[in-house]
Structures are given as C-alpha cells and as structure tokens.
Design an enzyme around this catalytic site. Sequence first.
Site, PDB file in Angstrom:
ATOM      1  N   ASP A 192     134.581  98.563  99.272  1.00  8.96           N
ATOM      2  CA  ASP A 192     134.489  99.962  99.223  1.00  8.96           C
ATOM      3  C   ASP A 192     133.717 100.201 100.500  1.00  8.96           C
ATOM      4  O   ASP A 192     132.445  99.971 100.460  1.00  8.96           O
ATOM      5  CB  ASP A 192     133.641 100.407  97.965  1.00  8.96           C
ATOM      6  CG  ASP A 192     133.583 102.137  97.949  1.00  8.96           C
ATOM      7  OD1 ASP A 192     134.491 102.616  97.333  1.00  8.96           O
ATOM      8  OD2 ASP A 192     133.044 102.674  98.768  1.00  8.96           O
ATOM      9  N   GLU A 238     131.956 102.353 103.567  1.00  4.04           N
ATOM     10  CA  GLU A 238     131.172 103.718 103.922  1.00  4.04           C
ATOM     11  C   GLU A 238     131.649 103.528 105.463  1.00  4.04           C
ATOM     12  O   GLU A 238     131.296 102.547 106.111  1.00  4.04           O
ATOM     13  CB  GLU A 238     129.909 103.699 103.542  1.00  4.04           C
ATOM     14  CG  GLU A 238     129.562 103.643 102.041  1.00  4.04           C
ATOM     15  CD  GLU A 238     130.382 104.753 101.287  1.00  4.04           C
ATOM     16  OE1 GLU A 238     130.844 105.826 101.790  1.00  4.04           O
ATOM     17  OE2 GLU A 238     131.206 104.243 100.315  1.00  4.04           O
ATOM     18  N   ASP A 266     140.557 102.666 102.172  1.00  5.18           N
ATOM     19  CA  ASP A 266     139.606 101.268 102.576  1.00  5.18           C
ATOM     20  C   ASP A 266     140.432 100.357 103.631  1.00  5.18           C
ATOM     21  O   ASP A 266     139.572 100.186 104.568  1.00  5.18           O
ATOM     22  CB  ASP A 266     138.989 100.706 101.474  1.00  5.18           C
ATOM     23  CG  ASP A 266     138.186 101.541 100.582  1.00  5.18           C
ATOM     24  OD1 ASP A 266     136.978 101.422 101.066  1.00  5.18           O
ATOM     25  OD2 ASP A 266     138.593 101.881  99.700  1.00  5.18           O
ATOM     26  N   HIS A 296     128.492 106.862  96.831  1.00  3.88           N
ATOM     27  CA  HIS A 296     128.831 106.974  98.364  1.00  3.88           C
ATOM     28  C   HIS A 296     127.947 105.896  98.851  1.00  3.88           C
ATOM     29  O   HIS A 296     127.977 105.626  99.973  1.00  3.88           O
ATOM     30  CB  HIS A 296     128.709 108.152  98.785  1.00  3.88           C
ATOM     31  CG  HIS A 296     129.508 109.197  98.164  1.00  3.88           C
ATOM     32  ND1 HIS A 296     130.988 108.952  97.921  1.00  3.88           N
ATOM     33  CD2 HIS A 296     129.361 110.233  97.667  1.00  3.88           C
ATOM     34  CE1 HIS A 296     131.421 109.825  97.391  1.00  3.88           C
ATOM     35  NE2 HIS A 296     130.582 110.806  96.978  1.00  3.88           N
ATOM     36  N   ASP A 355     129.406 101.944  94.814  1.00  4.20           N
ATOM     37  CA  ASP A 355     130.625 102.202  94.514  1.00  4.20           C
ATOM     38  C   ASP A 355     131.791 101.137  94.251  1.00  4.20           C
ATOM     39  O   ASP A 355     132.053 100.872  93.327  1.00  4.20           O
ATOM     40  CB  ASP A 355     131.232 102.995  95.954  1.00  4.20           C
ATOM     41  CG  ASP A 355     130.779 104.299  96.168  1.00  4.20           C
ATOM     42  OD1 ASP A 355     130.184 104.951  94.989  1.00  4.20           O
ATOM     43  OD2 ASP A 355     131.076 104.920  97.139  1.00  4.20           O
TER      44      ASP A 355
HETATM   45  P1  AMP Z   1     133.509 106.794  99.457  1.00  4.60           P
HETATM   46  O1  AMP Z   1     133.899 105.554  99.170  1.00  4.60           O
HETATM   47  O2  AMP Z   1     133.863 108.109  98.619  1.00  4.60           O
HETATM   48  O3  AMP Z   1     131.917 107.050  99.374  1.00  4.60           O
HETATM   49  O4  AMP Z   1     133.804 107.425 100.964  1.00  4.60           O
HETATM   50  C1  AMP Z   1     134.108 106.475 101.985  1.00  4.60           C
HETATM   51  C2  AMP Z   1     133.992 107.235 103.343  1.00  4.60           C
HETATM   52  O5  AMP Z   1     134.933 108.108 103.298  1.00  4.60           O
HETATM   53  C3  AMP Z   1     132.484 107.674 103.401  1.00  4.60           C
HETATM   54  O6  AMP Z   1     131.797 106.826 104.008  1.00  4.60           O
HETATM   55  C4  AMP Z   1     133.181 108.975 104.610  1.00  4.60           C
HETATM   56  O7  AMP Z   1     133.057 108.403 105.926  1.00  4.60           O
HETATM   57  C5  AMP Z   1     134.405 109.222 104.075  1.00  4.60           C
HETATM   58  N1  AMP Z   1     134.140 110.493 103.242  1.00  4.60           N
HETATM   59  C6  AMP Z   1     134.411 110.513 101.818  1.00  4.60           C
HETATM   60  N2  AMP Z   1     134.316 111.613 101.242  1.00  4.60           N
HETATM   61  C7  AMP Z   1     134.295 112.407 102.185  1.00  4.60           C
HETATM   62  C8  AMP Z   1     133.673 113.819 102.415  1.00  4.60           C
HETATM   63  N3  AMP Z   1     133.776 114.757 101.499  1.00  4.60           N
HETATM   64  N4  AMP Z   1     133.412 114.344 103.856  1.00  4.60           N
HETATM   65  C9  AMP Z   1     133.399 113.554 104.623  1.00  4.60           C
HETATM   66  N5  AMP Z   1     133.841 112.137 104.735  1.00  4.60           N
HETATM   67  C10 AMP Z   1     134.092 111.675 103.599  1.00  4.60           C
HETATM   68 MG    MG Z   2     132.011 104.781  98.881  1.00  4.40          MG
END
Ligand code: AMP
Ligand code: MG
Length: 334
Positions: free
Chosen positions: A59, A61, A158, A216, A221
Amino acid sequence: MSSSADNNSAEERELRQLRVAASDAGLDCRGNAEILRRRIRSYKQARVEQAYRYLLVVDFEATCESQNPDNYQHEIIEFPLVLLDLHEGKVVDKFHTYCRPKLHPKLSEFCRQFTGIEQDVVDSAPSFPAALAAVQAWLQHSDALTEPLALAADCQADVATFLRLQCSLDGIPVPAWAHYWVNLRITFQRHYALERKLNLSGMLAALGLEFEGRPHCGLDDAVNVAKIALQLAADGCRLLVNQRLDQNKSPYYWRPVYKAEAEAKLRSDAAAGGTTTSRQRGRRGRRQASPEAAAAEARLDDICDDETEESLSDLLYLVNLRNNRGGAGGSSTR
Ligand code: AMP
Ligand code: MG
C-alpha cells in the site's frame, strides 16, 4: 408499521439467524449478512487449497495535492510490504521504508496531513531506487520467492499508477513480482457476491472489523488490507491474480486477468520454481490461443466458477445437518 420497517426487521431477523448459525458452526460471527452467508456456505464445502502460499500486500503512499491535477506525477514516499503465509493464515514478515521524492522534494501541507508523513522523514529517506533494491534484498532473504508468490493491494492504483509512474521517472523496469496482482476489492466483491465494490474501510466494515492504526499511513493501510486477505482465505476464497500491468493501455495501464490466464501464470511460476525476480520472463507459454479465444474461454471459466445462491433456509439446514452429524470435515478456523 411501514413496509421499510418490516424490511428492516426482516433483515435484522435474518442477520440474527445467520449469526446463530455461524456461532453453532464455530465460525466467526462478525460481518454483515452477505459475509456470513458466504462464510457458512464455505464451511460446508471442501476446504479450499490456496493457489499461492505467499501473498505480498502493498500500500504505497505518494506525494499529492488536495486536488491532484490530471497527469499529476505522484512520487512514492512510503513503501510498506506485509508478507502473508496463506497456508498458515498469518503475517510472517513486514518491510517498511519511506522514500525521498525528487521532483517535488517538499511535501504539500495537504500531503503531510493526509499521510501523517513529516518533511524531515522523507528528507532523510533513501531514494526510490535504493528503497526498491532493499525490497529485492528482503524478498531474496525470505522464503517467499522459492514458491509462487502473488502481490495484492486494495485497488489497481498501487501498481498501475504509483509504481509505474515511479519506475518510469527513475528509468527502471517495474519488478517482475509486480506485473500481476490480486485486486482485493474485486476479489472481495465476487467472493461475497456484493452488488458493488467497497473501499478499504467499507470492506473492513462489512467484515465487522475495525481499522487498526492510522488511515493513509501506508504500513497501517497494508496491515489492514492484509487482514482482509486473510479473512477472504479463511472464508474459503482461493486468491488468484486478477489484474496485470499493461504499459500500452493508456490511461489506466492495467488490464483484467481472467481465471484461465491466472491459472496458467500460476503453473508457469510453479514450473519456474517461484516468482521470477532477477529476469523478465518471455512470452513463451503464456497464451496458446488467440487473445480473443483465450479471453472468451476465461470468461466462460469465470461464469462456470460462480456458485449458485442458496437460500437462507438451505444454509441453516446444512449447518444443522452437519452439526447433527458431528461437524465432520469442518474446522472452526476456516
Ligand atoms: P491511500 O492508500 O488511500 O492512503 O492513498 C494512496 C495515495 O493516493 C496517497 O498517498 C495520495 O497520494 C493519493 N490519494 C488518495 N486519496 C487522496 C485524496 N483524497 N486526495 C489526494 N490524494 C489522494
Ligand atoms: Mg494507503
């Protein structure tokens, strides 16, 4: 009483009955009606043999803005992996590193708030190529690569977005172990016969599980995605890859992998003695028929693989029948 109240009470009654049936069978009683129905059905079926012994959950970021513009060049800033042994049904190892972005070395305020990653953490982190080299070394040290291994994530972004963009930015190939993956969101929808796909928090909620840690945060995650994968396996789901990278298919860069192709990949990985890491495999043996014929055959396979729905009363009857027979062949951990 209104009909919606009637419906609600009928649904609640069904959920209660399913919980009692699950409890009678020694099964986990958490989760909504769809989850419990599937869990009970898998209990009465033969134990599923997992296709892959090891599942590698990722996962990432990445750098972000509050509104990521189209074609935004995300850079990976957190690289967590959770290695699951599906035969043992548990986490066997974890890898974690942060990465230093080079195009936008300064994280946006939004990104820091969203991911919980502070500027000094990425400033002192390795570059992405160095982090990937550390991942390769970690994988080589674990037993995971001696047997077929599948990558898993809670969606396609991813690999198809973050890893693809990062590798292209650094001018390095996407590692072979990331060419195919299990998109657990799709597997989850299919296995529990849900009308729509759920995101990470939705899948946890459906299973009656809490999110552990900070949403996040990449490692948290990944740990929570891993819990979903383990629960799917425990509920009788044979986890198979269902998506692959397709560098030529802009704008998404991935394509679906149907069951026949997934099984063929598994056989070729097993014949090669594990998942190839240091060399790219050729196309030999991937596909014998034309792409259209292979896709049609695979779709047919998928359809034939679907299980017929049983009514609640059938399920309850089967649990009772089995319990009265002394629960032969069942296991409370399944
Ligand atoms: P997540 O696994 O949901 O934490 O998201 C992975 C990556 O996607 C994050 O580190 C951001 O770069 C991007 N991302 C996810 N959701 C958002 C959002 N609502 N706004 C901007 N970037 C996002
Ligand atoms: Mg994440």
